[in-house]
Design a protein around this motif. Structure first.
Motif, short mmCIF file in Angstrom:
data_model
loop_
_atom_site.label_atom_id
_atom_site.label_comp_id
_atom_site.label_asym_id
_atom_site.label_seq_id
_atom_site.Cartn_x
_atom_site.Cartn_y
_atom_site.Cartn_z
N ARG A 22 -16.98 -62.85 7.38
CA ARG A 22 -18.37 -63.14 7.74
C ARG A 22 -18.93 -64.28 6.89
NH1 ARG A 22 -22.85 -58.54 6.83
NH2 ARG A 22 -22.31 -59.02 4.67
N ARG A 23 -18.58 -64.30 5.62
CA ARG A 23 -19.12 -65.32 4.71
C ARG A 23 -18.48 -66.68 4.93
NH1 ARG A 23 -20.63 -68.90 2.31
NH2 ARG A 23 -21.51 -69.07 0.20
N PHE A 24 -17.19 -66.70 5.26
CA PHE A 24 -16.47 -67.97 5.43
C PHE A 24 -15.73 -67.97 6.77
CE2 PHE A 24 -16.57 -67.26 0.80
CZ PHE A 24 -17.27 -68.39 0.41
N PRO A 25 -16.41 -68.35 7.85
CA PRO A 25 -15.75 -68.34 9.17
C PRO A 25 -14.66 -69.39 9.31
CG PRO A 25 -17.96 -69.28 9.30
CD PRO A 25 -17.83 -68.71 7.93
N LYS A 26 -14.66 -70.40 8.43
CA LYS A 26 -13.63 -71.44 8.50
C LYS A 26 -13.05 -71.71 7.12
CE LYS A 26 -15.59 -73.94 12.48
NZ LYS A 26 -16.11 -75.25 12.96
N PRO A 27 -11.75 -72.05 7.04
CA PRO A 27 -11.14 -72.36 5.75
C PRO A 27 -11.78 -73.61 5.14
CG PRO A 27 -9.47 -72.02 7.44
CD PRO A 27 -10.78 -72.11 8.15
N GLY A 28 -11.77 -73.69 3.83
CA GLY A 28 -12.29 -74.85 3.13
C GLY A 28 -11.50 -76.11 3.44
N GLN A 29 -12.16 -77.24 3.35
CA GLN A 29 -11.52 -78.52 3.66
C GLN A 29 -11.11 -79.29 2.41
OE1 GLN A 29 -10.81 -79.31 6.95
NE2 GLN A 29 -11.54 -77.19 7.16
N SER A 30 -11.40 -78.73 1.24
CA SER A 30 -11.05 -79.39 -0.01
C SER A 30 -10.57 -78.33 -1.00
CB SER A 30 -12.26 -80.11 -0.59
OG SER A 30 -13.26 -79.19 -1.01
N PRO A 31 -9.79 -78.74 -2.03
CA PRO A 31 -9.32 -77.77 -3.02
C PRO A 31 -10.46 -76.99 -3.68
CG PRO A 31 -8.11 -79.83 -3.24
CD PRO A 31 -9.21 -80.09 -2.25
N ASP A 32 -11.57 -77.68 -3.96
CA ASP A 32 -12.69 -76.99 -4.61
C ASP A 32 -13.31 -75.95 -3.67
OD1 ASP A 32 -14.74 -76.83 -6.86
OD2 ASP A 32 -16.03 -77.31 -5.16
N GLU A 33 -13.44 -76.29 -2.41
CA GLU A 33 -14.01 -75.34 -1.45
C GLU A 33 -13.10 -74.13 -1.26
OE1 GLU A 33 -16.03 -75.38 3.03
OE2 GLU A 33 -15.02 -77.15 2.24
N LEU A 34 -11.79 -74.37 -1.21
CA LEU A 34 -10.84 -73.26 -1.10
C LEU A 34 -10.90 -72.37 -2.34
CD1 LEU A 34 -7.78 -75.14 0.44
CD2 LEU A 34 -9.09 -73.31 1.54
N ALA A 35 -11.08 -72.99 -3.52
CA ALA A 35 -11.16 -72.22 -4.75
C ALA A 35 -12.42 -71.35 -4.77
CB ALA A 35 -11.15 -73.16 -5.96
N ARG A 36 -13.52 -71.87 -4.24
CA ARG A 36 -14.75 -71.09 -4.18
C ARG A 36 -14.60 -69.92 -3.21
NH1 ARG A 36 -18.54 -73.76 -1.93
NH2 ARG A 36 -17.69 -75.85 -1.68
N GLN A 37 -13.91 -70.14 -2.12
CA GLN A 37 -13.66 -69.05 -1.17
C GLN A 37 -12.78 -67.97 -1.80
OE1 GLN A 37 -12.05 -71.03 2.28
NE2 GLN A 37 -14.07 -71.62 3.04
#
Length: 247
Positions: A124-139
């Motif tokens: 629910r919080r992240f409907p799509k995977p992150g597009q950058s290493p930092d965004e993926l790390a936050r997820q």
């Protein structure tokens, strides 16, 4: 602890803690009654503790315990647990783009600690995977914060249930609190027509297939909902601005 330390510095970790904290009491009640059920079904305290700490899968534990008490063959017990947990195959397929960049040991840890509600909150919080290493790390930080609360709530309550099994009557029915927690989160996820259809199809299929052995009605419910929604999603016109709806 080392694995969590690298995530605790991020705000998303504590966001995950807060979100999962809203249903921690329901998870704890579920774990408490699972602990009680294991001991009252004939397992020793040591056996019940080992099962909780190693398996960490409430529905599979509840499915396996009566078979263990009845002296069922090992392959039957393992098959039942496997069928009950097949929903995690669907969870894993969805989480793959979010976690595939991690080392294998971190993927294994993430998969082990991710529970039903952890997955639901994360999706629910992240409907799509992150597009950058930092965004993926936050997820990943959010997922680990979420899973930490789920794990602690379940383990602590389950161990208490095992230790105090003879003092807690099963008639209390506290396990129903876990079901209510799931229903509450499910209702909050029904934010689109496709998701509402998915929930309705899964619920109806689970009821219709209730008589199947080894709790295969869960697998039927998942497969039916996914199949129907894939067909509907292909039939629906694409909306360029918002993109295809997410199930």
């Amino acid at each position: 602890m080392f694995y969590l330390r690298e995530h605790r510095q991020r705000a998303e970790f504590w966001e995950g803690v807060r979100d999962q904290g809203t249903v921690a009491m329901g998870i704890g009640a579920w774990g408490l009654m699972t602990g009680v059920a294991m001991v009252k079904s004939g397992l020793s305290v040591l056996e019940a503790l080992l099962m909780t700490l190693i398996v960490y899968a409430g529905s599979a534990q509840l499915a396996a315990v009566p078979m263990i008490a009845a002296g069922a063959p090992l392959w039957v017990i393992l098959t039942a647990a496997f069928c009950v947990n097949l929903r995690f195959v669907v969870f894993s397929a969805h989480l793959r783009p979010y976690l595939m960049h991690l080392p294998r040991w971190q993927r294994l840890v993430s998969g082990y600690v991710t529970g039903d509600l952890s997955y639901v909150f994360f999706a629910r919080r992240f409907p799509k995977p992150g597009q950058s290493p930092d965004e993926l790390a936050r997820q990943q930080a959010y997922l680990m914060g979420n899973c930490a609360v789920n794990y602690i709530a379940w383990m602590v309550a389950s161990v208490v249930g095992i230790v105090l099994a003879n003092a807690i009557p099963t008639e209390w029915g506290l396990g129903f609190a876990g079901i209510l927690a799931l229903l509450g989160v499910l209702s909050s996820l029904a934010s689109s027509p496709l998701r509402i259809v998915s929930a309705g199809v899964a619920g109806a299929a689970a009821v219709v297939a209730w008589a199947l052995p080894l709790k295969l009605n869960i697998l039927v419910a998942i497969a039916s909902a996914v199949a129907i929604c894939l067909v509907l999603e292909k039939a629906m016109p694409h909306r360029p601005a918002a993109g295809a709806p997410h199930v």
